[in-house]
Design a protein around this motif. Structure first.
Motif, PDB file in Angstrom:
ATOM      1  N   GLU A 247      -4.131  10.373  -5.713  1.00 40.03           N
ATOM      2  CA  GLU A 247      -4.458   9.313  -6.760  1.00 40.03           C
ATOM      3  C   GLU A 247      -2.922   8.373  -5.240  1.00 40.03           C
ATOM      4  O   GLU A 247      -1.751   8.179  -5.447  1.00 40.03           O
ATOM      5  N   LYS A 248      -3.682   8.354  -4.126  1.00 40.34           N
ATOM      6  CA  LYS A 248      -3.203   7.502  -3.105  1.00 40.34           C
ATOM      7  C   LYS A 248      -4.050   6.222  -2.456  1.00 40.34           C
ATOM      8  O   LYS A 248      -5.516   6.206  -2.446  1.00 40.34           O
ATOM      9  N   VAL A 249      -3.020   5.135  -2.749  1.00 34.99           N
ATOM     10  CA  VAL A 249      -3.936   4.207  -2.014  1.00 34.99           C
ATOM     11  C   VAL A 249      -3.277   3.802  -0.033  1.00 34.99           C
ATOM     12  O   VAL A 249      -1.839   4.117  -0.474  1.00 34.99           O
ATOM     13  N   LEU A 250      -3.920   3.206   0.516  1.00 32.47           N
ATOM     14  CA  LEU A 250      -3.974   3.097   1.884  1.00 32.47           C
ATOM     15  C   LEU A 250      -3.861   1.618   1.693  1.00 32.47           C
ATOM     16  O   LEU A 250      -4.576   0.322   1.158  1.00 32.47           O
ATOM     17  N   PHE A 251      -2.574   0.720   2.707  1.00 32.42           N
ATOM     18  CA  PHE A 251      -2.546  -1.061   2.551  1.00 32.42           C
ATOM     19  C   PHE A 251      -1.893  -1.303   4.163  1.00 32.42           C
ATOM     20  O   PHE A 251      -1.172  -0.682   4.000  1.00 32.42           O
ATOM     21  N   SER A 252      -1.893  -2.893   4.941  1.00 32.33           N
ATOM     22  CA  SER A 252      -1.098  -3.034   5.269  1.00 32.33           C
ATOM     23  C   SER A 252       0.129  -4.027   5.242  1.00 32.33           C
ATOM     24  O   SER A 252      -0.512  -4.874   4.247  1.00 32.33           O
ATOM     25  N   SER A 253       1.198  -4.362   5.489  1.00 33.99           N
ATOM     26  CA  SER A 253       1.434  -5.064   4.693  1.00 33.99           C
ATOM     27  C   SER A 253       3.772  -5.382   5.805  1.00 33.99           C
ATOM     28  O   SER A 253       3.126  -4.645   7.247  1.00 33.99           O
ATOM     29  N   THR A 254       3.625  -6.831   5.861  1.00 32.71           N
ATOM     30  CA  THR A 254       4.776  -6.990   6.574  1.00 32.71           C
ATOM     31  C   THR A 254       6.486  -7.038   6.048  1.00 32.71           C
ATOM     32  O   THR A 254       7.209  -7.945   5.930  1.00 32.71           O
ATOM     33  N   HIS A 255       6.351  -6.453   4.668  1.00 33.34           N
ATOM     34  CA  HIS A 255       7.363  -6.130   4.160  1.00 33.34           C
ATOM     35  C   HIS A 255       8.605  -5.775   4.174  1.00 33.34           C
ATOM     36  O   HIS A 255       9.584  -5.975   4.918  1.00 33.34           O
ATOM     37  N   ASP A 256       8.612  -4.502   5.729  1.00 33.90           N
ATOM     38  CA  ASP A 256       9.896  -4.483   6.420  1.00 33.90           C
ATOM     39  C   ASP A 256       9.868  -5.050   7.463  1.00 33.90           C
ATOM     40  O   ASP A 256      11.198  -5.106   8.012  1.00 33.90           O
TER      41      ASP A 256
END
Length: 363
Positions: free
Chosen positions: A102-111
């Protein structure tokens, strides 16, 4: 997105006046039936992918007025319940569901310290009615994150300056393939490469592979052009991706072994061919191409060795792309702007695997 990075730069050129071979065509209804629009409430949505057991679907969508960028959503197929798994700030793209956990992967710029400022800037630009050509943002603050189904226990797997995105787990969940231009920020580019990157921000993106925990990162492609959108074959032995030409005006579909060897060109359409995805049978690949017009993207299939003529499977003006099959191979989900507002949304239909095999003269 993992696959939609056909930049305004890439779309600016004209198609070549000839191709190596013509593409075969049959009626779209031969392949896709019972078509329905999946997304309704979203302003725009796309790039959906399924977990191996078909119980979960992950996708990206723009939903609210206070964030003009995509966020990542996880849908329970049985109940229809939808959960946002991304933080809600910054830009996100390129999601994937772990095949078993129960894991997902994605890219983000939130940091990115400027994440909220960039959001507000885009909101104000839209309020002012400013129009600009579509261009994918290769934000150097994109990193690849892993998180639980409820968006908790988030972990940065790349944590490297540069565009790290377009990631997917291998079928056994042990490896992650992704695209990155981290070389452009590491000081290792030659003067010629630096000038090329400055002129074309879509360049210097290569395919990488790493362990699921982010360790043992290995570069698989070595070109100045954009190699991206990698997906594993159903048996986990090969990777399919698309390679842009140096001028960004064309792209072709390629496959290779997961160690980077035996890189093989599958299409030779001299058009913008991208967003490849394996059918679960492992016998053919579906992809999108603008062979029929600069902004008219249609879905095509081709055998995994590229020995047959690609066959057209959609026939609507506008954009049809980012195709993915359900794990049993019986249905297809894709992104299309065949909507009144011409906004990209998710569509779904029953897939005729037998017709696909027949059309490509495969057993």
């Amino acid at each position: 997105m993992k696959q939609h990075n056909f930049t305004a730069y890439a779309l600016s050129g004209l198609l070549m006046p000839w191709i190596f071979f013509s593409a075969a065509s049959v009626n779209a209804s031969d392949f896709i039936t019972d078509e329905q629009q999946l997304s309704v409430k979203e302003k725009r949505a796309g790039e959906a992918y399924y977990r191996a057991d078909s119980k979960w679907m992950i996708y990206q969508a723009e939903v609210t007025d206070d964030n003009p960028f995509y966020q990542i959503f996880l849908k329970n197929i049985d109940s229809g319940a939808v959960t946002q798994v991304s933080p809600g700030s910054g830009k996100t793209t390129c999601a994937w569901v772990h095949p078993a956990q129960e894991k997902v992967l994605f890219s983000s710029t939130h940091d990115d310290a400027q994440a909220k400022a960039k959001m507000n800037e885009e909101i104000e630009r839209r309020k002012a009615g400013e129009q600009k050509s579509y261009a994918w943002d290769y934000d150097e603050y994109y990193d690849i994150y892993e998180t639980d189904f409820d968006g908790k226990n988030m972990r940065n797997l790349t944590n490297t300056l540069g565009y790290d995105a377009e990631a997917s787990w291998s079928p056994d969940g042990k490896l992650i393939a992704f695209a990155s231009n981290r070389r452009a920020y590491s000081g290792e580019l030659s003067e010629e490469e630096q000038a090329f990157f400055k002129a074309n921000p879509a360049s210097m993106i290569d395919i990488y592979i790493m362990n699921a925990d982010g360790s043992n990162v290995k570069r698989l492609t070595h070109t100045k052009s954009y190699d991206g959108g990698p997906f594993f074959s159903p048996d986990g032995k090969r990777i399919v991706w698309r390679r842009f030409s140096d001028n960004g005006r064309e792209a072709e579909i390629f496959t290779m072994n997961i160690d980077g060897s035996d890189q093989k060109q599958i299409t030779r359409l001299n058009a913008m061919s991208w967003a490849p995805f394996y059918h679960p049978s492992g016998k053919y690949i579906i992809f999108a191409t603008n062979l029929h017009g600069h902004r008219n993207f249609e879905l095509y299939i081709v055998d995994v060795d590229g020995l047959k003529e690609p066959v057209r499977v959609t026939d609507k003006d506008g954009f049809d792309g980012l195709p993915v099959f359900t794990p049993d191979g019986n249905y297809i989900t894709w992104t299309s702007d065949r909507t009144p507002g011409k906004k990209g949304l998710l569509f779904h239909g029953k897939w005729n695997h037998q017709k696909a095999l027949e059309s490509l003269s495969l057993k």
